[in-house]
Design a protein around this motif. Structure first.
Motif, short mmCIF file in Angstrom:
data_model
loop_
_atom_site.label_atom_id
_atom_site.label_comp_id
_atom_site.label_asym_id
_atom_site.label_seq_id
_atom_site.Cartn_x
_atom_site.Cartn_y
_atom_site.Cartn_z
N PRO A 176 -15.14 43.76 31.62
CA PRO A 176 -16.02 44.28 32.42
C PRO A 176 -16.04 45.62 32.96
O PRO A 176 -14.73 45.89 33.25
CB PRO A 176 -16.46 43.30 33.59
N SER A 218 -17.90 48.25 35.77
CA SER A 218 -18.86 48.54 37.09
C SER A 218 -18.68 49.90 37.50
O SER A 218 -17.47 50.09 37.97
CB SER A 218 -18.39 47.40 38.33
N ASN A 224 -20.52 52.90 39.99
CA ASN A 224 -21.36 53.14 41.11
C ASN A 224 -21.45 54.43 41.68
O ASN A 224 -20.37 54.56 42.38
CB ASN A 224 -21.65 51.90 42.04
N SER A 276 -16.60 53.16 42.57
CA SER A 276 -17.44 53.76 43.54
C SER A 276 -17.19 54.80 44.31
O SER A 276 -16.08 55.14 44.82
CB SER A 276 -17.63 52.16 44.53
N ASP A 291 -9.42 50.32 39.80
CA ASP A 291 -10.22 50.26 40.81
C ASP A 291 -10.06 51.11 41.91
O ASP A 291 -9.07 51.73 42.45
CB ASP A 291 -9.88 48.80 41.49
N LYS A 300 -19.92 42.84 30.27
CA LYS A 300 -21.02 43.25 31.10
C LYS A 300 -20.54 44.81 31.31
O LYS A 300 -19.30 45.02 31.76
CB LYS A 300 -21.00 42.71 32.47
N SER A 302 -31.91 47.21 30.68
CA SER A 302 -30.85 45.97 30.22
C SER A 302 -30.77 46.33 28.57
O SER A 302 -31.96 46.21 28.03
CB SER A 302 -31.04 44.64 30.55
N VAL A 320 -13.48 49.32 37.89
CA VAL A 320 -14.50 49.24 39.22
C VAL A 320 -14.52 50.39 39.91
O VAL A 320 -13.45 50.88 40.43
CB VAL A 320 -14.33 48.13 40.03
N GLU A 373 -26.30 47.42 31.61
CA GLU A 373 -27.12 47.41 32.66
C GLU A 373 -27.11 48.66 33.53
O GLU A 373 -26.06 49.04 34.17
CB GLU A 373 -26.79 46.09 33.72
N SER A 412 -21.72 47.85 33.73
CA SER A 412 -22.98 48.17 34.49
C SER A 412 -22.76 49.56 35.06
O SER A 412 -21.78 50.01 35.45
CB SER A 412 -22.79 47.33 35.92
N ILE A 413 -23.80 50.53 35.19
CA ILE A 413 -23.87 51.93 35.74
C ILE A 413 -24.95 52.13 36.38
O ILE A 413 -26.05 51.58 36.28
CB ILE A 413 -23.80 52.75 34.68
#
Length: 259
Positions: A181, A183, A185, A163, A144, A243, A234, A161, A204, A245-246
């Motif tokens: 999952p 994620s 960003n 960011s 993270d 899941k 998607s 995760v 996603e 997600s990018i």
């Protein structure tokens, strides 16, 4: 005689330099798969490497932490806490959770390297006042990261995760199944991800001002990667799965097949 004197002086200088710039702080982790390491406010670039061991090893590769003579018997105390490591770090261990905060003033720029047991979970936070580019490799636990600059991951397993605000993100997954999952960003940066070719995931993808490229089974090719277009996409990759997600606002997204 003169030669011996020069050699002696050089030896003293080398030993002194090693003492100042080669300091280590070790934290014993008996059960790394259930432990979490939180690294906070580290300045400059921060490399984190997983290995087959039971200790967190933090090395100060640059930075003079030698106290003045007048402070003998005292310990440095900063707004972020007291330096209980002797390396500009405040270390707090609470059960399986370990928090290490760099507390030196923003005007100082010590450099650190961190080795961790490969199964540990790692969380890193670095504010925009820091110029940190974060690199993690060979870590199998959860990762993270909240950063303002670049993030590079190599041979990792997830979950993730990630960011960042103004940096690129590059991540390469180790061979095997991605079962948790993900994620990722970025506001103003490119995102370049390599995953095993047989990965099953519910993708996603979102980019407002960029383009999505991949060499998975999509249409229209460009330089070996397929242009999918911008905005929101998607897709059930290899039948779907966790899941994945990018998202980025002003950069391109690259999704590549790995081993």
């Amino acid at each position: 005689m003169k030669t011996k004197l020069i050699i002696g002086i050089c030896t003293v200088i080398c030993i002194s330099t090693a003492a100042v710039y080669g300091q280590e702080y070790k934290i014993q982790i008996p059960n790394s798969s259930e432990s979490k390491l939180f690294l906070k406010n580290f300045p400059d670039d921060l490399p984190v490497t997983g290995y087959n061991g039971t200790e967190i090893i933090i090395t100060a590769t640059d930075g003079d932490f030698t106290p003045p003579e007048r402070s003998k018997g005292l310990r440095p105390v900063y707004p972020g806490g007291d330096d209980n490591s002797g390396m500009g770090l405040n270390v707090n261990k609470d059960g399986n959770n370990i928090q290490v905060t760099c507390i030196v003033p923003i005007t100082r720029h010590p450099e650190y390297q961190v080795k961790v047991p490969e199964n540990i979970s790692v969380k890193i936070e670095s504010g925009c006042e820091k110029s940190s580019n974060i690199t993690i490799e060979n870590v199998k636990g959860e990762i993270d990261i909240q950063n303002c600059h670049g993030i590079t991951l190599k041979n990792i397993a997830g979950p993730l995760v990630l960011s960042t605000i103004s940096g690129d993100i590059e991540a390469g997954f180790a061979p095997g199944r991605i079962s948790k999952p993900v994620s990722i960003n970025s506001v103003a940066g490119e995102i370049d991800i390599t995953i095993p070719a047989q990965t099953s995931a519910s993708l996603e993808i979102s980019t407002i001002a960029g383009t999505f490229y991949s060499n998975f089974d999509f249409d229209q090719t460009k330089d070996g990667l397929k242009k999918i277009g911008g905005n929101n996409i998607s897709y059930e990759l290899n039948g779907g799965g966790p899941k994945f997600s990018i998202a980025t606002v002003s950069g391109n997204i690259y999704l590549r097949k790995g081993n």
